[in-house]
Design a protein around this motif. Structure first.
Motif, mmCIF file in Angstrom:
data_model
loop_
_atom_site.group_PDB
_atom_site.id
_atom_site.type_symbol
_atom_site.label_atom_id
_atom_site.label_comp_id
_atom_site.label_asym_id
_atom_site.label_seq_id
_atom_site.Cartn_x
_atom_site.Cartn_y
_atom_site.Cartn_z
ATOM 1 N N GLU A 177 0.833 -1.209 0.000
ATOM 2 C CA GLU A 177 0.000 0.000 0.000
ATOM 3 C C GLU A 177 0.868 1.261 0.000
ATOM 4 O OE1 GLU A 177 -3.210 0.246 -0.498
ATOM 5 O OE2 GLU A 177 -3.278 -1.933 -0.696
ATOM 6 N N HIS A 178 1.983 1.223 0.716
ATOM 7 C CA HIS A 178 2.882 2.377 0.710
ATOM 8 C C HIS A 178 3.491 2.584 -0.667
ATOM 9 C CE1 HIS A 178 6.831 4.355 1.055
ATOM 10 N NE2 HIS A 178 6.199 5.140 1.909
ATOM 11 N N LYS A 180 2.417 1.549 -3.502
ATOM 12 C CA LYS A 180 1.378 1.936 -4.464
ATOM 13 C C LYS A 180 1.051 3.421 -4.331
ATOM 14 C CE LYS A 180 -2.768 0.147 -4.080
ATOM 15 N NZ LYS A 180 -3.901 -0.826 -4.147
ATOM 16 N N SER A 181 1.021 3.908 -3.092
ATOM 17 C CA SER A 181 0.740 5.327 -2.865
ATOM 18 C C SER A 181 1.864 6.209 -3.402
ATOM 19 C CB SER A 181 0.536 5.600 -1.375
ATOM 20 O OG SER A 181 1.776 5.550 -0.675
ATOM 21 N N GLN A 182 3.076 5.649 -3.486
ATOM 22 C CA GLN A 182 4.222 6.375 -4.032
ATOM 23 C C GLN A 182 4.341 6.209 -5.541
ATOM 24 O OE1 GLN A 182 6.275 8.319 -1.942
ATOM 25 N NE2 GLN A 182 4.606 7.850 -0.529
ATOM 26 N N SER A 183 3.375 5.508 -6.132
ATOM 27 C CA SER A 183 3.310 5.267 -7.582
ATOM 28 C C SER A 183 4.435 4.391 -8.102
ATOM 29 C CB SER A 183 3.322 6.599 -8.364
ATOM 30 O OG SER A 183 2.228 7.392 -7.970
#
Length: 209
Positions: A177-178, A180-183
């Protein structure tokens, strides 16, 4: 034991080791966790020379901030021949710390007996450590100090039951999730069928194998 005395006498410094977090720390131990090989990244990050590491138990770099229950669960899995992705705070020779996530390959002899563990370790995002891992590990340490590892493990089991995740699933979810949030996984597609395949695929990508 000499190693215990050495750890007790070591000054603990609450500062992180400066290292290239794109690199992979690698080591090889025998079935009892005795170091037989350490790559240059391992040597650079932990601050020990090769000759100081060879023949030593891998817990020469164990940090006192680590709950014993995490290593208990890790070794229970490895001895059963199961890979285990643990988030670990390690202690460098300097007294500084560094956080990693583990990945293992297990080697067996012709009689199917485990003879070696090949370990890869990569850095863990600081946000994941600060927001999720450190609070959990501090709680486990407090329980171990007050009531022992047995109840630390009971708390961990209850914590994970509430999350409806195994430890490895929980760690995977936090990092995924981290990232993914950082692309960093913007192009990630869950093409595998089933949770186990998706989970295995994530760690294969993370460790490049």
């Amino acid at each position: 034991m000499n190693q215990e005395n050495q750890l007790q006498n070591r000054v603990i410094i609450d500062k992180e080791v400066t290292w290239d977090k794109t690199q992979v720390i690698m080591s090889k131990t025998n079935a009892f966790g005795i170091i037989e090989y350490a790559n240059e990244v391992f040597v650079d990050v932990c601050g020990y020379e090769d000759y100081e590491l060879m023949g030593q138990p891998h817990n020469i770099i164990r940090h006192p901030d680590m709950p014993k229950v995490i290593f208990k669960v890790l070794w229970e899995n490895l001895k059963q021949g199961k890979n285990f992705h643990a988030v670990v705070k390690n202690l460098a020779k300097s007294g500084r710390y560094y956080w990693v996530i583990t990945d293992f390959e297990i080697a067996r002899d012709e009689n199917d007996v485990i003879v070696n563990y090949f370990a890869r370790r990569q850095s863990v995002p600081q946000e994941v450590i600060a927001m999720h891992i450190e609070p959990l590990y501090k709680k486990l340490l407090q329980i171990e100090a007050a009531s022992g590892v047995e109840f630390s493990e009971k708390y961990l089991i209850g914590f994970l039951e509430e999350k409806k995740r195994s430890y490895v699933e929980y760690i995977k979810e936090l990092i995924f999730e981290h990232e993914k949030s950082q692309s960093k996984f913007a192009n990630y597609v869950e093409e595998e069928d089933g949770e186990e395949e998706e989970h295995r695929g994530f760690f294969s990508r993370l460790f490049g194998r």
